[in-house]
Motif scaffolding. Structure first.
Motif, short mmCIF file in Angstrom:
data_model
loop_
_atom_site.label_atom_id
_atom_site.label_comp_id
_atom_site.label_asym_id
_atom_site.label_seq_id
_atom_site.Cartn_x
_atom_site.Cartn_y
_atom_site.Cartn_z
N GLY A 16 0.80 -1.21 0.00
CA GLY A 16 0.00 0.00 0.00
C GLY A 16 0.84 1.27 0.00
O GLY A 16 0.43 2.29 -0.56
N ASN A 124 -4.96 6.86 2.00
CA ASN A 124 -6.29 6.59 2.54
C ASN A 124 -7.09 7.87 2.82
O ASN A 124 -6.56 8.98 2.74
CB ASN A 124 -6.15 5.79 3.84
N GLY A 194 -8.17 -9.98 -0.24
CA GLY A 194 -6.74 -10.02 0.05
C GLY A 194 -6.13 -11.26 -0.55
O GLY A 194 -6.80 -12.12 -1.10
N ARG A 267 -12.84 -5.96 0.17
CA ARG A 267 -12.43 -4.99 1.17
C ARG A 267 -12.25 -3.63 0.51
O ARG A 267 -12.40 -3.48 -0.72
CB ARG A 267 -11.13 -5.44 1.83
N SER A 268 -11.91 -2.63 1.32
CA SER A 268 -11.81 -1.28 0.78
C SER A 268 -10.50 -0.60 1.16
O SER A 268 -10.47 0.53 1.62
CB SER A 268 -13.00 -0.43 1.23
N GLY A 269 -9.40 -1.35 0.95
CA GLY A 269 -8.09 -0.73 1.07
C GLY A 269 -7.94 0.34 0.00
O GLY A 269 -8.65 0.34 -1.01
N THR A 272 -7.37 -1.01 -3.57
CA THR A 272 -8.57 -1.64 -4.14
C THR A 272 -9.55 -0.59 -4.63
O THR A 272 -10.11 -0.69 -5.73
CB THR A 272 -9.24 -2.55 -3.11
N TYR A 288 -12.58 -3.80 6.23
CA TYR A 288 -11.97 -4.64 7.27
C TYR A 288 -12.18 -3.94 8.60
O TYR A 288 -11.71 -2.81 8.81
CB TYR A 288 -10.48 -4.83 6.97
N ALA A 291 -9.09 -2.45 10.69
CA ALA A 291 -8.10 -1.57 10.06
C ALA A 291 -7.81 -0.38 10.97
O ALA A 291 -8.70 0.13 11.64
CB ALA A 291 -8.62 -1.08 8.71
N HIS A 295 -9.83 3.21 8.70
CA HIS A 295 -9.66 3.95 7.44
C HIS A 295 -10.38 3.29 6.28
O HIS A 295 -10.76 3.96 5.32
CB HIS A 295 -8.18 4.16 7.12
N GLN A 296 -10.58 1.97 6.33
CA GLN A 296 -11.26 1.32 5.20
C GLN A 296 -12.72 1.76 5.09
O GLN A 296 -13.26 1.85 3.99
CB GLN A 296 -11.15 -0.19 5.29
N ASN A 299 -12.61 5.05 3.34
CA ASN A 299 -12.35 4.84 1.91
C ASN A 299 -13.63 4.42 1.17
O ASN A 299 -13.97 4.95 0.12
CB ASN A 299 -11.29 3.75 1.72
#
Length: 375
Positions: A16, A124, A194, A267-269, A272, A288, A291, A295-296, A299
Motif C-alpha cells: 500500500g 487513505n 486479500g 475490502r476497501s483498502g 482496491t 476490514y 483496520a 480507514h477502510q 475509503n
C-alpha cells in the motif's frame, strides 16, 4: 532546478505504501530525475522492477501492542533517525517524499530538520499515523481522496489531490467498457479478500447465494478468492446449488477478472478502491473492521458517496442482508451501469503524473492549486 540532486522516496515496506512510491519513481525517472528509495530492512523495495533506483535501508519498527512493543518502536525510530541524518548529509536531496508507514518517519523527520522540502502522500481517506507525525512541517500534502480525516482546514493551502496510482495493467482497463449484464445472460460476481481471501466471505457468500432467487442463482458465474481451508466446503455448496464457481486462494490474472466482472465484493483498502474506480467497476465494499483508525470505512464511504459502490459494514453483513443487496443489484443492469460510470468518473487515472507534477512544482517553488492540479 538542479536535476543532479536526487529525490528521496521514503516508504514503509507494504504494498500500500510501496506501490505509489514505485509509480512516482517511474514517472520521475521518465522525466530525467534521479531517485533514491529509503525503506527499512524488511521492505521488499522495487526489486527487479526498477533496478536503476538505489535502495537505502534504515532501522524502524511498526507500532506493536504492549509497553515492550512501544519501547522497541521508539528505540528503532531513534536509531533510524540517526541513520537518516547521515543519508541526508551524503545524498543532499532536492526533496523527500514520504508515503507513510513508520519506516518513512526517520527519513522525513531528518529532512525536515535540515530544511529539505518534504512532501507527504496519503493513500487513505484517514491520515495515517506516520504521516500524522510529520504533517505539521510538511510543505505539501498529496491526497488520494477529496477529503481526508485528520487534516484540518488550516492545512488547505498545502493540500493537493493527486489520486493514488494504480498498476499499468489496471490502467489499461480504461479501454475496456463495463460489460452490463443482459436480462437473461450470465452474471459474473467477483469476490476478493486479500491475497489469502477473507474468512468471513468464505462463510457468508455461499449462504447468501443460496438465498438468491433460483433464476438469478442459475445465471450466476462466481469467481472467489478463499482461504485454502474454506475452498472445498464452499465449492461443495456451490455445486449443490448448481452455481458455476471458480475458487482459489489467489488469482494471478486479477486485471482480467476485474475486467469481466459485473459486480465485485471486497475490502476497501486504498489500492482496491483506486483500482475499482479506474477500471469503472461497481462494487459492494465490506471494510476490514480492524483496520487502523477504521480507514477502510472512510475509503468505502468516499466511493459509495460518489455513487460507485455500496457500503456494507461487516457487522451488518449476514447471509440475508448480502443476498438482498445482491438480488437488487444483479437484477438491475441500469443501476450497475450507473455505478460503473460513477466510479469511472470519480477516478484519477493520471495520479502518477499528477503526483510527479506536484513534487517537481514544490521543488521549483511553484504553487499548486488547493484541492488539485490542472488537468
Amino acid at each position: 532546478m538542479n536535476q543532479t540532486r536526487p529525490i528521496v522516496l521514503a516508504a514503509g515496506g507494504t504494498g500500500g505504501h510501496m506501490f505509489p512510491a514505485e509509480a512516482l519513481a517511474r514517472e520521475l525517472l521518465a522525466r530525467g530525475r534521479r531517485v533514491v528509495l529509503v525503506t527499512d530492512i524488511r521492505g521488499k523495495a522495487f526489486g527487479d522492477a526498477l533496478p536503476d533506483v538505489p535502495v537505502e535501508r534504515i532501522r524502524a519498527a511498526t507500532a506493536a501492542p504492549g509497553l515492550t512493543g512501544k519501547l522497541r518502536m521508539v528505540v528503532e525510530l531513534v536509531a533510524g533517525t540517526a541513520q537518516a541524518r547521515g543519508l541526508m548529509r551524503s545524498l543532499d536531496p532536492a526533496a523527500v517524499v514520504g508515503f507513510g508507514g513508520y519506516p518513512s518517519v526517520p527519513t522525513v523527520f531528518a529532512a525536515q530538520q535540515r530544511g529539505i522540502p518534504t512532501i507527504l502522500h496519503e493513500q487513505n481517506a484517514v491520515l495515517g499515523r506516520a504521516n500524522r507525525l510529520m504533517v505539521r512541517r510538511a510543505g505539501l500534502i498529496c491526497t488520494s481522496f477529496p477529503e481526508v480525516k485528520g487534516l484540518g482546514t488550516a492545512d488547505g493551502r498545502r493540500i493537493v489531490r493527486t489520486g493514488n496510482p494504480v498498476r499499468a495493467d489496471i490502467l489499461a482497463l480504461r479501454d475496456c467498457p463495463y460489460p452490463a449484464p443482459t436480462a437473461h445472460g450470465a452474471v459474473t460476481l467477483l469476490v476478493t479478500g486479500g491475497s489469502q481471501g477473507a474468512a468471513v466471505f468464505g462463510e457468508v457468500v455461499p449462504r447468501a447465494v443460496a438465498l438468491l432467487p433460483e433464476d438469478l442463482r442459475l445465471r450466476l458465474k462466481l469467481v472467489q478468492q478463499a482461504r485454502t481451508e474454506n475452498i472445498e466446503t464452499a465449492r461443495s455448496a456451490y455445486i449443490t446449488m448448481g452455481v458455476q464457481a471458480e475458487l482459489a486462494p489467489f488469482f494471478r490474472d486479477m486485471p482480467a477478472r476485474l475486467a469481466g466482472c459485473h459486480l465485485m465484493i471486497g475490502r476497501s483498502g486504498a489500492g482496491t478502491v483506486a483500482e475499482l474506480a479506474v477500471a469503472g467497476r461497481p462494487s459492494i465494499l465490506v471494510p476490514y473492521p480492524h483496520a487502523m483508525d477504521d480507514h477502510q470505512t472512510a475509503n468505502a464511504r468516499a466511493l459509495a458517496g460518489a455513487g460507485g459502490a455500496r457500503l456494507l459494514p461487516q457487522s451488518e453483513m449476514s447471509p440475508e442482508s448480502l443476498s438482498a443487496l445482491l438480488a437488487a443489484l444483479l437484477a438491475d443492469p441500469a443501476t450497475l451501469s450507473s455505478m460503473a460510470k460513477a466510479a469511472f468518473a470519480w477516478s484519477m487515472p493520471d495520479a502518477a503524473q499528477r503526483l510527479a507534477d506536484a513534487v517537481l512544482a514544490r521543488i521549483d517553488g511553484v504553487s499548486t492549486p488547493a484541492g488539485g492540479l490542472a488537468a
